[in-house]
Design a protein around this motif. Sequence first.
Motif, PDB file in Angstrom:
ATOM      1  N   UNK A 124      -9.723  11.855  -4.296  1.00 41.44           N
ATOM      2  CA  UNK A 124      -9.521  10.573  -4.476  1.00 41.44           C
ATOM      3  C   UNK A 124      -9.743   9.943  -3.163  1.00 41.44           C
ATOM      4  N   UNK A 148       3.596   2.590 -13.250  1.00 44.27           N
ATOM      5  CA  UNK A 148       3.542   2.657 -11.644  1.00 44.27           C
ATOM      6  C   UNK A 148       3.481   1.548 -11.353  1.00 44.27           C
ATOM      7  N   UNK A 163      -9.597  -0.326  -3.278  1.00 41.08           N
ATOM      8  CA  UNK A 163     -10.146   0.835  -3.488  1.00 41.08           C
ATOM      9  C   UNK A 163      -9.072   1.971  -3.958  1.00 41.08           C
ATOM     10  N   UNK A 164      -7.721   1.954  -3.334  1.00 47.00           N
ATOM     11  CA  UNK A 164      -6.854   2.692  -3.737  1.00 47.00           C
ATOM     12  C   UNK A 164      -6.584   2.569  -5.436  1.00 47.00           C
ATOM     13  N   UNK A 216     -13.432   9.803  -2.390  1.00 45.91           N
ATOM     14  CA  UNK A 216     -14.299   8.526  -3.324  1.00 45.91           C
ATOM     15  C   UNK A 216     -13.608   7.303  -2.534  1.00 45.91           C
ATOM     16  N   UNK A 217     -12.586   7.045  -1.833  1.00 40.53           N
ATOM     17  CA  UNK A 217     -12.210   5.857  -1.147  1.00 40.53           C
ATOM     18  C   UNK A 217     -13.033   5.894   0.213  1.00 40.53           C
ATOM     19  N   UNK A 240     -16.797   4.579   0.246  1.00 39.27           N
ATOM     20  CA  UNK A 240     -16.793   3.210   0.122  1.00 39.27           C
ATOM     21  C   UNK A 240     -16.331   2.394   1.388  1.00 39.27           C
ATOM     22  N   UNK A 241     -15.008   2.960   1.869  1.00 42.61           N
ATOM     23  CA  UNK A 241     -14.470   2.436   2.976  1.00 42.61           C
ATOM     24  C   UNK A 241     -15.295   2.244   4.062  1.00 42.61           C
ATOM     25  N   UNK A 283       1.415   6.467  -6.831  1.00 43.93           N
ATOM     26  CA  UNK A 283       0.407   7.643  -7.122  1.00 43.93           C
ATOM     27  C   UNK A 283       0.660   8.916  -7.060  1.00 43.93           C
ATOM     28  N   UNK A 311      -9.317   3.689  -7.641  1.00 38.48           N
ATOM     29  CA  UNK A 311      -9.355   5.247  -7.682  1.00 38.48           C
ATOM     30  C   UNK A 311      -7.999   5.878  -8.520  1.00 38.48           C
ATOM     31  N   UNK A 348     -17.217  -1.166   4.113  1.00 38.04           N
ATOM     32  CA  UNK A 348     -16.435  -2.205   4.585  1.00 38.04           C
ATOM     33  C   UNK A 348     -16.135  -2.181   6.246  1.00 38.04           C
ATOM     34  N   UNK A 370       0.767  -1.159  -0.127  1.00 39.75           N
ATOM     35  CA  UNK A 370       0.049  -0.157   0.166  1.00 39.75           C
ATOM     36  C   UNK A 370       0.711   1.349   0.187  1.00 39.75           C
ATOM     37  N   UNK A 401       0.949   4.004  -2.929  1.00 40.69           N
ATOM     38  CA  UNK A 401       0.569   5.316  -2.870  1.00 40.69           C
ATOM     39  C   UNK A 401       1.401   6.457  -3.377  1.00 40.69           C
ATOM     40  N   UNK A 405      -5.127  -3.093   4.717  1.00 39.98           N
ATOM     41  CA  UNK A 405      -6.311  -4.162   4.485  1.00 39.98           C
ATOM     42  C   UNK A 405      -6.521  -4.250   2.965  1.00 39.98           C
ATOM     43  N   UNK A 429      -7.119  -0.662   9.445  1.00 37.61           N
ATOM     44  CA  UNK A 429      -6.684  -0.399   8.028  1.00 37.61           C
ATOM     45  C   UNK A 429      -5.219  -0.170   8.071  1.00 37.61           C
ATOM     46  N   UNK A 430      -4.581   0.746   9.152  1.00 39.18           N
ATOM     47  CA  UNK A 430      -3.230   0.980   8.905  1.00 39.18           C
ATOM     48  C   UNK A 430      -2.476   0.161   9.958  1.00 39.18           C
ATOM     49  N   UNK A 481      -6.270  16.973  -5.883  1.00 37.73           N
ATOM     50  CA  UNK A 481      -6.707  15.758  -6.402  1.00 37.73           C
ATOM     51  C   UNK A 481      -6.632  14.724  -5.283  1.00 37.73           C
TER      52      UNK A 481
END
Lengths: 286, 158
Positions: free
Chosen positions: A153, B39, B9-10, A156-157, A160-161, A132, B13, A164, A125, A129, B3, A192-193, A149
């Motif tokens: 993003x 990427x 999701x990332x 939007x995440x 949805x998150x 990105x 996006x 979950x 992750x 990131x 997770x 999550x983190x 931006x």
Amino acid sequence: KSFVFCGLPRPLFVSPNVFFPLRQSGLSDSSGVAQLGRIKRPRLHSNSGPPAPPSCRVCPYLRSERSFYGDFWSERTAALFREAVVCPEGLIPFSAAPLGARLPLALPPCSRPLPGSQRESSELFTLTYGALVTQLCKDYENDEDVNKQLDKMGYNIGVRLIEDFLARSNVGRCHDFRETADVIAKVAFKMYLGITPSITNWSPAGDEFSLILENNPLVDFVELPDNHSSLIYSNLLCGVLRGALEMVQMAVDVKFVQDTLKGDGVTEIRMRFIKRIEDNLPAGEE
Amino acid sequence: MADEALFLLLHNEMVTGVYKSADQGEVENGRCITKLENMGFRVGQGLIERFTKDTARFKDELDIMKFICKDFWTTIFKKQIDNLRTNHQGIYVLQDNKFRLLTQMSAGKQYLDHAPKYLAFTCGLIRGGLSNLGIKSIVTAEVSAMPACKFQVMIQKI
């Protein structure tokens, strides 16, 4: 860095010697699901051993902690439970479970990855990131656009998150902003983190607080170059928090106050409650 | 501890973001797919360095491909590649019958024309991983029925 639990398999059943008696609480709802009243936890260890964990009314893991952890029950685990609000699977927070809460009939799938690959999947992750942000910096010329931006993003995440998160963690509705802060820091971030930020700097009105992250997993391996000094690298997090809370009827304003990438000691996120979002009924249905 | 859901999701996006910021011409000539693949390449390079820190030296190409199919895939997608085929002359086909990034999208032929966008990053991951293990390759992907997909790896002998 993070506590790696032993790879013992989850118990498929609750061993009978720690099953507590069902007691009819005042609630009249009695379907086939076990109703849990106040449970007096028996001390399973002698006084010389490590202390028993705090009673968890709902989490199935702690109810059979002896059989689950067995020889691996140690001072360290006990200390972890004492200070943690969330059980190790990140399933259900102790204090937030209401009296008489129902047992989830089917436990959610184990979201804990294999030990050893726990660190590696967080690296996936982090690296993704990073790629990105690099691509965004190439596409947009100035840092402000990149920040915007990233925030979009993240929004939007976040929308949805939250679904979950709610499906996995089974937390009930939060009654005030303080409870929300607790759930965000101790359940959501942990799930999550893998970190637990601390909550400080409450405003007098109780509508603003700061999340202090000692180490931000998104910025492992990252250094900001000099020509990007106004880039908020982890701005995705702000968007995620904003989007997720908007889906649970809370309009909040989230921003970074301190950032380790810019030389500060810790990462600080400031969250401010704006208002409660009411559902707008279509005209004519009031 | 990020997770699966967070990475999924990332990733979605990212794909949307790249396509949104691209001009019409870029969408048509595949620049966006290239961006996503690059990427993935960078991420794959970094990941393979971390994952193979303590593993033994690989005996040959096939050993490397097996590592990609088993350990690499398991760490990233929590499952192994279902089928590995090769012609022993530098072409490998990795088949995943339930590709994690596509399961939520559809279970058949719906949205088939959008699927390649969501595979580009993973192609880059594989290419990046192989590149840091000393193998130059070209990776393409094809989908006939979601969520099953096949990654074709063509090793380039320099």
